[in-house]
Design a protein around this motif. Structure first.
Motif, PDB file in Angstrom:
ATOM      1  N   SER A 115       0.827  -1.201   0.000  1.00  0.00           N
ATOM      2  CA  SER A 115       0.000   0.000   0.000  1.00  0.00           C
ATOM      3  C   SER A 115       0.867   1.259   0.000  1.00  0.00           C
ATOM      4  N   LYS A 116       1.949   1.224   0.773  1.00  0.00           N
ATOM      5  CA  LYS A 116       2.843   2.385   0.849  1.00  0.00           C
ATOM      6  C   LYS A 116       3.529   2.664  -0.485  1.00  0.00           C
ATOM      7  N   GLN A 117       4.030   1.619  -1.126  1.00  0.00           N
ATOM      8  CA  GLN A 117       4.688   1.810  -2.419  1.00  0.00           C
ATOM      9  C   GLN A 117       3.691   2.258  -3.486  1.00  0.00           C
ATOM     10  N   THR A 118       2.471   1.745  -3.399  1.00  0.00           N
ATOM     11  CA  THR A 118       1.422   2.166  -4.327  1.00  0.00           C
ATOM     12  C   THR A 118       1.120   3.644  -4.147  1.00  0.00           C
ATOM     13  N   ASN A 123       1.668   9.532  -5.761  1.00  0.00           N
ATOM     14  CA  ASN A 123       2.116  10.896  -5.464  1.00  0.00           C
ATOM     15  C   ASN A 123       2.892  11.493  -6.625  1.00  0.00           C
ATOM     16  N   LEU A 124       3.357  10.634  -7.520  1.00  0.00           N
ATOM     17  CA  LEU A 124       4.176  11.076  -8.644  1.00  0.00           C
ATOM     18  C   LEU A 124       3.432  11.050  -9.979  1.00  0.00           C
ATOM     19  N   GLN A 125       2.417  10.224 -10.098  1.00  0.00           N
ATOM     20  CA  GLN A 125       1.747  10.034 -11.385  1.00  0.00           C
ATOM     21  C   GLN A 125       0.302   9.591 -11.196  1.00  0.00           C
ATOM     22  N   ASP A 126      -0.500   9.741 -12.249  1.00  0.00           N
ATOM     23  CA  ASP A 126      -1.931   9.428 -12.175  1.00  0.00           C
ATOM     24  C   ASP A 126      -2.223   7.948 -12.374  1.00  0.00           C
ATOM     25  N   GLN A 127      -1.347   7.253 -13.087  1.00  0.00           N
ATOM     26  CA  GLN A 127      -1.500   5.821 -13.315  1.00  0.00           C
ATOM     27  C   GLN A 127      -0.223   5.109 -12.884  1.00  0.00           C
ATOM     28  N   ILE A 128      -0.384   3.897 -12.381  1.00  0.00           N
ATOM     29  CA  ILE A 128       0.780   3.117 -11.976  1.00  0.00           C
ATOM     30  C   ILE A 128       0.687   1.727 -12.586  1.00  0.00           C
ATOM     31  N   THR A 129       1.807   1.031 -12.595  1.00  0.00           N
ATOM     32  CA  THR A 129       1.806  -0.337 -13.110  1.00  0.00           C
ATOM     33  C   THR A 129       2.217  -1.305 -12.008  1.00  0.00           C
ATOM     34  N   GLN A 130       1.815  -2.532 -12.172  1.00  0.00           N
ATOM     35  CA  GLN A 130       2.204  -3.587 -11.244  1.00  0.00           C
ATOM     36  C   GLN A 130       3.723  -3.712 -11.185  1.00  0.00           C
ATOM     37  N   ALA A 131       4.365  -3.558 -12.339  1.00  0.00           N
ATOM     38  CA  ALA A 131       5.822  -3.681 -12.422  1.00  0.00           C
ATOM     39  C   ALA A 131       6.513  -2.597 -11.594  1.00  0.00           C
ATOM     40  N   GLN A 132       5.945  -1.397 -11.576  1.00  0.00           N
ATOM     41  CA  GLN A 132       6.540  -0.314 -10.798  1.00  0.00           C
ATOM     42  C   GLN A 132       6.453  -0.605  -9.297  1.00  0.00           C
ATOM     43  N   ARG A 136       9.825  -1.490  -6.562  1.00  0.00           N
ATOM     44  CA  ARG A 136      10.100  -0.859  -5.275  1.00  0.00           C
ATOM     45  C   ARG A 136      10.126  -1.887  -4.140  1.00  0.00           C
ATOM     46  N   LEU A 137       9.266  -2.896  -4.237  1.00  0.00           N
ATOM     47  CA  LEU A 137       9.223  -3.921  -3.196  1.00  0.00           C
ATOM     48  C   LEU A 137      10.473  -4.798  -3.202  1.00  0.00           C
ATOM     49  N   LYS A 138      11.036  -5.024  -4.387  1.00  0.00           N
ATOM     50  CA  LYS A 138      12.243  -5.843  -4.503  1.00  0.00           C
ATOM     51  C   LYS A 138      13.399  -5.232  -3.732  1.00  0.00           C
ATOM     52  N   GLU A 139      13.419  -3.910  -3.636  1.00  0.00           N
ATOM     53  CA  GLU A 139      14.482  -3.241  -2.898  1.00  0.00           C
ATOM     54  C   GLU A 139      14.425  -3.596  -1.419  1.00  0.00           C
ATOM     55  N   GLN A 140      13.237  -3.903  -0.932  1.00  0.00           N
ATOM     56  CA  GLN A 140      13.050  -4.211   0.484  1.00  0.00           C
ATOM     57  C   GLN A 140      13.117  -5.706   0.771  1.00  0.00           C
ATOM     58  N   TYR A 141      12.493  -6.502  -0.121  1.00  0.00           N
ATOM     59  CA  TYR A 141      12.356  -7.940   0.137  1.00  0.00           C
ATOM     60  C   TYR A 141      13.259  -8.826  -0.722  1.00  0.00           C
ATOM     61  N   GLY A 142      13.918  -8.227  -1.703  1.00  0.00           N
ATOM     62  CA  GLY A 142      14.752  -9.018  -2.599  1.00  0.00           C
ATOM     63  C   GLY A 142      13.996  -9.457  -3.844  1.00  0.00           C
ATOM     64  N   ARG A 149       4.744 -12.711  -6.703  1.00  0.00           N
ATOM     65  CA  ARG A 149       3.430 -13.352  -6.675  1.00  0.00           C
ATOM     66  C   ARG A 149       2.547 -12.736  -5.583  1.00  0.00           C
ATOM     67  N   ASN A 150       3.097 -12.561  -4.392  1.00  0.00           N
ATOM     68  CA  ASN A 150       2.323 -11.986  -3.298  1.00  0.00           C
ATOM     69  C   ASN A 150       1.954 -10.531  -3.570  1.00  0.00           C
ATOM     70  N   ALA A 151       2.846  -9.809  -4.235  1.00  0.00           N
ATOM     71  CA  ALA A 151       2.546  -8.417  -4.596  1.00  0.00           C
ATOM     72  C   ALA A 151       1.379  -8.360  -5.585  1.00  0.00           C
ATOM     73  N   ARG A 152       1.358  -9.275  -6.543  1.00  0.00           N
ATOM     74  CA  ARG A 152       0.253  -9.301  -7.517  1.00  0.00           C
ATOM     75  C   ARG A 152      -1.079  -9.549  -6.812  1.00  0.00           C
ATOM     76  N   TYR A 153      -1.078 -10.499  -5.887  1.00  0.00           N
ATOM     77  CA  TYR A 153      -2.325 -10.809  -5.178  1.00  0.00           C
ATOM     78  C   TYR A 153      -2.781  -9.623  -4.322  1.00  0.00           C
ATOM     79  N   THR A 154      -1.819  -8.940  -3.718  1.00  0.00           N
ATOM     80  CA  THR A 154      -2.177  -7.789  -2.882  1.00  0.00           C
ATOM     81  C   THR A 154      -2.764  -6.668  -3.735  1.00  0.00           C
TER      82      THR A 154
END
Length: 251
Positions: A115-118, A123-132, A136-142, A149-154
């Protein structure tokens, strides 16, 4: 709390009406064992997409583990859950979404972090992608497949809950209308969920107010003194000249 912060847990799309069903059973006085039996039968016909049809027990068993954020939380979250349940008891079911969001965020910090990364991206753009979001999550979790997979479900859960909506481009999302929160005690509950999702269990109030994880909501402004008067679980410490530090008492 470290184990909770290490687990991802969101192994399938979670529908809001599943969460509603759990809360209604709890408000009716059902115990954990009874709720599990009822969910076992209910989820056997509930698909991730929101439709109905036969499902494998392993699949809906994953959903039960997330729904257990309400009826069988970690021991250190029982007081938090009880407070959330006391508040939701007097709330119209159509307004239950932020309570569900808070309870899952406290139990599964991965949900909060997605939710935070979303929110940061919005805050930067009107549309976002799953890849974006995933980048950002990979930087935290690897860079792990389980993270992707868990990010997609969330993210798909955010869509199912009406916090995001699909754009005309596959894998691209727009923000839905935010939910206005007027109840101060619900705002404090959301703040406490954010503290539970933080490994140190503390945050500066000014930064907490503007946390992008709250992108689905419009929160009222609360002072540290007010939070201190209303909450039995959050300590307020003066921070700098004009801000307050919020700390969980049960850490």
């Amino acid at each position: 709390m470290s184990k909770r912060h290490d687990k991802l847990g969101i192994k399938q799309t979670i529908q809001k009406h599943w969460m509603d069903y759990v809360v209604k059973m709890m408000l009716a006085g059902l115990k954990e064992k009874e709720i599990r039996v009822e969910l076992d039968e209910f989820l056997a016909t509930q698909k991730q997409s929101g439709g109905t049809g036969q499902r494998g027990k392993k699949t809906y068993g994953m959903a039960i583990s997330i729904l257990a954020s309400w009826f069988a939380p970690d021991k250190d979250l029982i007081t938090f859950r009880d407070h959330a349940l006391a508040l939701i008891r007097n709330e119209n079911p159509r307004n239950w979404l932020p309570y569900h969001w808070a309870v899952i965020s406290a139990s599964y910090p991965f949900w909060f972090n997605v939710s935070k990364q979303t929110g940061r991206l919005f805050n930067l753009q009107d549309q976002i992608t799953q890849a974006q979001v995933l980048c950002r999550l990979k930087e935290q979790y690897g860079d792990r497949e389980t993270v992707a997979r868990n990010a997609r479900y969330t993210v798909r859960s955010f869509v199912a809950w009406g916090m995001l909506k699909d754009s005309n481009v596959k894998g691209c999302y727009e923000q839905c209308k935010t939910t206005a929160i007027s109840e101060p005690n619900l705002t404090i509950l959301l703040y406490e969920a954010a503290l539970c999702a933080d490994k140190e269990g503390k945050a500066v109030l000014g930064l907490l107010k503007s946390n992008p994880a709250f992108f689905p909501f419009q929160l009222p402004v609360l002072t540290g003194d007010y939070i201190s008067q209303q909450s039995n679980t959050i300590d307020i410490v003066r921070y700098g000249l004009d801000d307050d530090l919020l700390k969980l008492k049960y850490l």
